[in-house]
Write a protein that holds these residues in place. Sequence first.
Motif, PDB file in Angstrom:
ATOM      1  N   VAL A   1      45.761  17.158   6.301  1.00 39.65           N
ATOM      2  CA  VAL A   1      44.850  17.995   5.545  1.00 39.65           C
ATOM      3  C   VAL A   1      45.458  19.355   5.908  1.00 39.65           C
ATOM      4  N   TYR A   2      45.851  20.206   4.691  1.00 41.26           N
ATOM      5  CA  TYR A   2      46.011  21.342   4.816  1.00 41.26           C
ATOM      6  C   TYR A   2      45.223  22.368   4.211  1.00 41.26           C
ATOM      7  N   LEU A   3      44.626  23.512   4.963  1.00 39.16           N
ATOM      8  CA  LEU A   3      43.833  24.347   4.694  1.00 39.16           C
ATOM      9  C   LEU A   3      44.481  25.638   4.657  1.00 39.16           C
ATOM     10  N   ASP A   4      43.599  26.629   3.903  1.00 39.05           N
ATOM     11  CA  ASP A   4      44.399  27.959   3.818  1.00 39.05           C
ATOM     12  C   ASP A   4      43.003  28.713   3.615  1.00 39.05           C
ATOM     13  N   LYS A   5      43.167  30.080   3.895  1.00 41.93           N
ATOM     14  CA  LYS A   5      42.296  31.149   3.548  1.00 41.93           C
ATOM     15  C   LYS A   5      42.904  32.444   3.613  1.00 41.93           C
ATOM     16  N   GLN A   6      42.234  33.462   2.984  1.00 45.79           N
ATOM     17  CA  GLN A   6      42.754  34.896   3.245  1.00 45.79           C
ATOM     18  C   GLN A   6      43.017  35.281   4.522  1.00 45.79           C
ATOM     19  N   GLY A   7      43.960  35.481   5.017  1.00 47.20           N
ATOM     20  CA  GLY A   7      44.303  35.923   6.427  1.00 47.20           C
ATOM     21  C   GLY A   7      44.854  34.869   7.076  1.00 47.20           C
ATOM     22  N   GLY A   8      44.777  33.391   6.581  1.00 48.11           N
ATOM     23  CA  GLY A   8      44.981  32.267   7.309  1.00 48.11           C
ATOM     24  C   GLY A   8      43.801  31.566   8.177  1.00 48.11           C
ATOM     25  N   VAL A   9      44.188  30.393   8.257  1.00 50.53           N
ATOM     26  CA  VAL A   9      43.158  29.559   8.886  1.00 50.53           C
ATOM     27  C   VAL A   9      43.469  29.664  10.397  1.00 50.53           C
ATOM     28  N   ASP A  10      42.504  29.459  11.312  1.00 52.50           N
ATOM     29  CA  ASP A  10      42.790  29.532  12.734  1.00 52.50           C
ATOM     30  C   ASP A  10      42.422  28.127  13.185  1.00 52.50           C
ATOM     31  N   LEU A  11      42.422  28.178  14.552  1.00 52.92           N
ATOM     32  CA  LEU A  11      42.183  26.831  15.284  1.00 52.92           C
ATOM     33  C   LEU A  11      40.762  26.621  15.181  1.00 52.92           C
ATOM     34  N   ASP A  12      39.843  27.355  15.022  1.00 58.13           N
ATOM     35  CA  ASP A  12      38.139  26.886  14.998  1.00 58.13           C
ATOM     36  C   ASP A  12      38.079  26.419  13.638  1.00 58.13           C
ATOM     37  N   ASP A  13      38.881  26.986  12.493  1.00 60.63           N
ATOM     38  CA  ASP A  13      38.598  26.537  10.989  1.00 60.63           C
ATOM     39  C   ASP A  13      39.138  25.011  11.072  1.00 60.63           C
TER      40      ASP A  13
ATOM     41  N   VAL B   1      44.895  18.195  10.979  1.00 57.87           N
ATOM     42  CA  VAL B   1      44.231  19.396  10.022  1.00 57.87           C
ATOM     43  C   VAL B   1      44.880  20.500  10.344  1.00 57.87           C
ATOM     44  N   SER B   2      45.467  21.309   9.344  1.00 59.20           N
ATOM     45  CA  SER B   2      46.145  22.446   9.795  1.00 59.20           C
ATOM     46  C   SER B   2      46.528  23.486   8.567  1.00 59.20           C
ATOM     47  N   SER B   3      47.190  24.438   8.753  1.00 64.75           N
ATOM     48  CA  SER B   3      47.730  25.526   7.836  1.00 64.75           C
ATOM     49  C   SER B   3      48.814  24.920   7.148  1.00 64.75           C
ATOM     50  N   PRO B   4      49.200  25.086   5.879  1.00 74.36           N
ATOM     51  CA  PRO B   4      50.294  24.649   5.137  1.00 74.36           C
ATOM     52  C   PRO B   4      51.694  25.281   5.732  1.00 74.36           C
ATOM     53  N   GLY B   5      51.519  26.319   6.651  1.00 79.11           N
ATOM     54  CA  GLY B   5      52.666  26.976   7.197  1.00 79.11           C
ATOM     55  C   GLY B   5      53.248  27.933   6.156  1.00 79.11           C
ATOM     56  N   LEU B   6      54.134  28.747   6.596  1.00 83.55           N
ATOM     57  CA  LEU B   6      54.834  29.950   5.929  1.00 83.55           C
ATOM     58  C   LEU B   6      55.664  29.224   4.817  1.00 83.55           C
ATOM     59  N   ASP B   7      56.241  28.071   5.125  1.00 84.23           N
ATOM     60  CA  ASP B   7      57.161  27.487   3.774  1.00 84.23           C
ATOM     61  C   ASP B   7      56.250  26.253   3.119  1.00 84.23           C
ATOM     62  N   ARG B   8      55.023  26.592   2.803  1.00 83.12           N
ATOM     63  CA  ARG B   8      54.257  25.683   1.927  1.00 83.12           C
ATOM     64  C   ARG B   8      54.719  24.966   0.819  1.00 83.12           C
ATOM     65  N   VAL B   9      54.576  23.966   0.413  1.00 83.47           N
ATOM     66  CA  VAL B   9      54.919  23.219  -0.677  1.00 83.47           C
ATOM     67  C   VAL B   9      54.008  23.812  -1.814  1.00 83.47           C
ATOM     68  N   LEU B  10      54.700  23.872  -2.983  1.00 83.18           N
ATOM     69  CA  LEU B  10      53.858  24.430  -4.019  1.00 83.18           C
ATOM     70  C   LEU B  10      53.563  23.207  -4.960  1.00 83.18           C
ATOM     71  N   LYS B  11      52.250  22.795  -5.319  1.00 79.78           N
ATOM     72  CA  LYS B  11      51.899  21.954  -5.917  1.00 79.78           C
ATOM     73  C   LYS B  11      51.030  21.668  -7.161  1.00 79.78           C
ATOM     74  N   LYS B  12      49.848  22.640  -7.162  1.00 79.23           N
ATOM     75  CA  LYS B  12      48.972  22.950  -7.908  1.00 79.23           C
ATOM     76  C   LYS B  12      49.040  24.225  -8.733  1.00 79.23           C
ATOM     77  N   GLU B  13      48.597  24.246 -10.087  1.00 73.32           N
ATOM     78  CA  GLU B  13      48.464  25.315 -10.779  1.00 73.32           C
ATOM     79  C   GLU B  13      48.301  26.833 -10.008  1.00 73.32           C
ATOM     80  N   LYS B  14      47.196  26.689  -9.431  1.00 79.41           N
ATOM     81  CA  LYS B  14      46.901  28.035  -8.632  1.00 79.41           C
ATOM     82  C   LYS B  14      48.229  28.396  -7.684  1.00 79.41           C
ATOM     83  N   ASP B  15      48.664  27.505  -7.197  1.00 74.33           N
ATOM     84  CA  ASP B  15      50.037  27.882  -6.044  1.00 74.33           C
ATOM     85  C   ASP B  15      51.041  28.368  -7.257  1.00 74.33           C
TER      86      ASP B  15
END
Length: 152
Positions: free
Chosen positions: A40-52, A78-92
């Motif tokens: 599961v890959y999560l993101d948010k403004q400023g990036g997700v942290d370990l607690d998230d 469960v993690s961040s998609p990383g700096l080289d994240r895959v783009l899949k969705k329209e919002k990406d």
Amino acid sequence: MKREAVEELVTSIVETIIADTDMELVDVEYVRERDWYLRVYLDKQGGVDLDDCQMVSEKLSEVLDKKDPIKENYLLEVSSPGLDRVLKKEKDFIRYKGSKVDVQLFKPVNGSKQFTGELGDYTDTTITIITEKETMTLERSAIAQIRLHFEF
């Protein structure tokens, strides 16, 4: 349960878990490598942290343990998609338009299956990549993967 069904179910569960947070679900993968992995890959403004990640992991595990829809043994990540994240969705594609991307194709175009360039326009069926040499409009069905380009 088939891979696609697992991914759809987990997507629905995670979206419920994060509904009242500032996190967004980027992707869910259920893949077999040596073992089965549910990622599961999560993101948010400023990036997700370990607690998230821990919060989502614990709540998701609880729901999956109760429902027990996945018969195979698997590892949950469960993690961040990383700096080289895959783009899949329209919002990406909206968010990263104008960014440098790496494109991998299923079959070669002009003798190559890999290109790096700027993400240009996109439609439901095509994506435009602007390389140093040319502007290429590629069929989405010809694209194996598009990732954000990361330079070391």
